[in-house]
Design a protein around this motif. Structure first.
Motif, PDB file in Angstrom:
ATOM      1  N   VAL A   1     -12.138   6.255  14.863  1.00 22.97           N
ATOM      2  CA  VAL A   1     -11.146   6.156  13.786  1.00 22.97           C
ATOM      3  C   VAL A   1     -11.862   5.774  12.496  1.00 22.97           C
ATOM      4  N   ASP A   2     -11.182   5.969  11.353  1.00 21.95           N
ATOM      5  CA  ASP A   2     -11.697   5.521  10.055  1.00 21.95           C
ATOM      6  C   ASP A   2     -10.983   4.235   9.653  1.00 21.95           C
ATOM      7  N   PHE A   3     -11.616   3.507   8.738  1.00 24.31           N
ATOM      8  CA  PHE A   3     -11.009   2.271   8.246  1.00 24.31           C
ATOM      9  C   PHE A   3     -11.058   2.229   6.732  1.00 24.31           C
ATOM     10  N   ALA A   4      -9.954   1.806   6.110  1.00 27.18           N
ATOM     11  CA  ALA A   4      -9.956   1.327   4.730  1.00 27.18           C
ATOM     12  C   ALA A   4      -9.986  -0.198   4.810  1.00 27.18           C
ATOM     13  N   GLY A   5     -10.272  -0.837   3.676  1.00 28.84           N
ATOM     14  CA  GLY A   5     -10.349  -2.290   3.680  1.00 28.84           C
ATOM     15  C   GLY A   5     -11.762  -2.792   3.876  1.00 28.84           C
ATOM     16  N   PRO A   6     -11.917  -4.078   4.252  1.00 32.97           N
ATOM     17  CA  PRO A   6     -10.899  -4.960   4.831  1.00 32.97           C
ATOM     18  C   PRO A   6      -9.932  -5.514   3.776  1.00 32.97           C
ATOM     19  N   TYR A   7      -8.749  -5.911   4.264  1.00 28.13           N
ATOM     20  CA  TYR A   7      -7.771  -6.574   3.405  1.00 28.13           C
ATOM     21  C   TYR A   7      -7.657  -8.059   3.723  1.00 28.13           C
ATOM     22  N   PHE A   8      -8.346  -8.515   4.794  1.00 26.55           N
ATOM     23  CA  PHE A   8      -8.394  -9.942   5.107  1.00 26.55           C
ATOM     24  C   PHE A   8      -9.565 -10.175   6.054  1.00 26.55           C
ATOM     25  N   VAL A   9     -10.216 -11.333   5.899  1.00 29.03           N
ATOM     26  CA  VAL A   9     -11.288 -11.719   6.818  1.00 29.03           C
ATOM     27  C   VAL A   9     -10.835 -12.971   7.560  1.00 29.03           C
TER      28      VAL A   9
ATOM     29  N   ILE B   1      -5.216  -2.041  -2.178  1.00 26.39           N
ATOM     30  CA  ILE B   1      -5.565  -3.396  -1.736  1.00 26.39           C
ATOM     31  C   ILE B   1      -6.160  -4.204  -2.889  1.00 26.39           C
ATOM     32  N   THR B   2      -7.065  -3.584  -3.625  1.00 30.77           N
ATOM     33  CA  THR B   2      -7.686  -4.267  -4.762  1.00 30.77           C
ATOM     34  C   THR B   2      -6.641  -4.666  -5.798  1.00 30.77           C
ATOM     35  N   LYS B   3      -5.686  -3.766  -6.055  1.00 27.29           N
ATOM     36  CA  LYS B   3      -4.631  -4.075  -7.024  1.00 27.29           C
ATOM     37  C   LYS B   3      -3.761  -5.225  -6.524  1.00 27.29           C
ATOM     38  N   MET B   4      -3.450  -5.234  -5.216  1.00 27.87           N
ATOM     39  CA  MET B   4      -2.626  -6.311  -4.655  1.00 27.87           C
ATOM     40  C   MET B   4      -3.330  -7.659  -4.806  1.00 27.87           C
ATOM     41  N   ILE B   5      -4.636  -7.667  -4.597  1.00 28.34           N
ATOM     42  CA  ILE B   5      -5.409  -8.905  -4.770  1.00 28.34           C
ATOM     43  C   ILE B   5      -5.397  -9.336  -6.230  1.00 28.34           C
ATOM     44  N   ASP B   6      -5.655  -8.392  -7.129  1.00 22.66           N
ATOM     45  CA  ASP B   6      -5.782  -8.720  -8.552  1.00 22.66           C
ATOM     46  C   ASP B   6      -4.468  -9.203  -9.155  1.00 22.66           C
TER      47      ASP B   6
ATOM     48  N   VAL C   1       0.838  -1.208   0.000  1.00 27.11           N
ATOM     49  CA  VAL C   1       0.000   0.000   0.000  1.00 27.11           C
ATOM     50  C   VAL C   1       0.870   1.254   0.000  1.00 27.11           C
ATOM     51  N   ALA C   2       1.907   1.251   0.826  1.00 22.78           N
ATOM     52  CA  ALA C   2       2.800   2.406   0.875  1.00 22.78           C
ATOM     53  C   ALA C   2       3.409   2.677  -0.496  1.00 22.78           C
ATOM     54  N   GLY C   3       3.822   1.607  -1.183  1.00 20.24           N
ATOM     55  CA  GLY C   3       4.389   1.758  -2.516  1.00 20.24           C
ATOM     56  C   GLY C   3       3.406   2.402  -3.482  1.00 20.24           C
ATOM     57  N   GLU C   4       2.153   1.972  -3.386  1.00 22.16           N
ATOM     58  CA  GLU C   4       1.129   2.545  -4.265  1.00 22.16           C
ATOM     59  C   GLU C   4       0.838   4.008  -3.912  1.00 22.16           C
ATOM     60  N   LEU C   5       1.099   4.390  -2.660  1.00 24.98           N
ATOM     61  CA  LEU C   5       0.918   5.784  -2.249  1.00 24.98           C
ATOM     62  C   LEU C   5       2.152   6.629  -2.555  1.00 24.98           C
ATOM     63  N   GLY C   6       3.170   5.995  -3.109  1.00 27.53           N
ATOM     64  CA  GLY C   6       4.367   6.738  -3.484  1.00 27.53           C
ATOM     65  C   GLY C   6       5.426   6.796  -2.408  1.00 27.53           C
ATOM     66  N   VAL C   7       5.346   5.893  -1.429  1.00 25.78           N
ATOM     67  CA  VAL C   7       6.319   5.886  -0.331  1.00 25.78           C
ATOM     68  C   VAL C   7       7.166   4.616  -0.432  1.00 25.78           C
ATOM     69  N   SER C   8       8.450   4.799  -0.586  1.00 29.05           N
ATOM     70  CA  SER C   8       9.344   3.659  -0.709  1.00 29.05           C
ATOM     71  C   SER C   8       9.529   2.983   0.647  1.00 29.05           C
ATOM     72  N   GLU C   9       9.914   1.717   0.595  1.00 30.49           N
ATOM     73  CA  GLU C   9      10.018   0.901   1.811  1.00 30.49           C
ATOM     74  C   GLU C   9      10.954   1.526   2.834  1.00 30.49           C
ATOM     75  N   GLU C  10      12.067   2.103   2.365  1.00 32.64           N
ATOM     76  CA  GLU C  10      13.037   2.665   3.305  1.00 32.64           C
ATOM     77  C   GLU C  10      12.526   3.935   3.981  1.00 32.64           C
TER      78      GLU C  10
END
Length: 281
Positions: free
Chosen positions: A120-128, A244-249, A73-82
């Motif tokens: 709080v707000d929630f995105a997802g779910p990414y797993f059930v 999340i949708t892209k990661m699943i697909d 998700v961070a990568g898709e938001l433009g944030v590199s792992e480091e």
């Protein structure tokens, strides 16, 4: 390969998006608008540090399914792992960490509930996930109905322990500070089964020290939608859901589950997974 992909995704995403979807409001929203050393956006992401297979601190190196989803998700938001700062997010502190803007988002087996949505707000779910049982590989326990008179271990104060107290009063519940203590007791023969969410149990079973000793029963008796915790009013929800949708697909979601539960003889609930992220309110 992952680092390369994330780096490439980060560069592309920065160029294409520049986080404009957040309306340039990152600094007000999260306090994370500062550029990390070497340039680029940074994120403070809350995870568990003590859940093998989900969020686990291996001496400053972090692993698990929650970590893998967070990196994607961070990568898709433009944030590199480091440029990710990993912050420990114990269950009892998650709402405070978000409300006090000590983290930008949380991936920590964080079930979406109406009560939590009040703060709080929630995105997802990414797993059930679902509450399940971990038992020795030669056990004939097939579900909670087989626990009458048995010793079952869970963590003090957990929703899993409370469900057993409420719905299975004939079970001899043994409470411990953590699931690792439960598994150790089961290895010593004092405990017949351990209960919490199935993917947490799978992560415990997949640890090298436990390989081949235990199995996840695969008979869940609850439904836990793991979401991405966000500060109230966050503008990142839709971008996270898209990631999340892209990661699943693209198959990375299932690869991450397989990689983090290898050796646990675990299969996720295919009727509920992969989930479709809920519309952002």
């Amino acid at each position: 390969m992952q680092k390369t992909r994330y780096a490439a995704a980060a560069v592309a995403a920065v160029a294409a998006l520049t986080l404009s979807a957040c309306g340039g409001g990152d600094s007000a929203e999260s306090g994370s608008g500062s550029s990390a050393e070497g340039g680029g956006e940074s994120l403070r992401i809350g995870i568990k540090f003590d859940q093998p297979g989900l969020g686990y601190d291996e001496g400053g190196s972090y692993s698990g399914f929650d970590v893998d989803v967070a990196k994607y998700v961070a990568g898709e938001l433009g944030v590199s792992e480091e440029n990710i700062e990993w912050v420990e997010a114990p269950s009892a502190n998650r709402e405070n960490l978000l409300s006090n803007e000590q983290v930008d988002m949380i991936f920590a087996t964080y079930s979406i509930t109406d009560t939590r949505k009040e703060t709080v707000d929630f995105a997802g779910p990414y797993f059930v996930a679902g509450q399940d049982l971990l038992v020795p590989t030669d056990s004939d326990i097939a579900g909670p109905e087989d626990l009458e008179g048995k010793n079952l271990c869970s963590v003090t104060g957990s929703t899993s322990a409370q469900k057993i107290k409420d719905q299975y009063p004939g079970v001899q519940l043994v409470e411990q500070p953590g699931y690792a203590e439960c598994v150790t007791a089961m290895g010593g023969g004092q405990i017949d089964a351990v209960t919490t969410d199935d993917i947490i149990l799978a992560g415990l079973a997949a640890q090298e020290a436990n390989a081949g000793k235990f199995k996840v029963v695969g008979n869940t008796f609850s439904e836990e939608n793991y979401g991405v915790g966000l500060p109230k009013g966050s503008e990142r929800c839709e971008d996270i859901n898209a990631a999340i949708t892209k990661m699943i697909d693209d198959g990375d979601w299932e690869e991450a589950i397989t990689r983090n539960t290898e050796g646990a003889d675990y299969t996720f609930n295919a009727e509920l997974n992969p989930p479709t992220p809920a519309p952002c309110a």
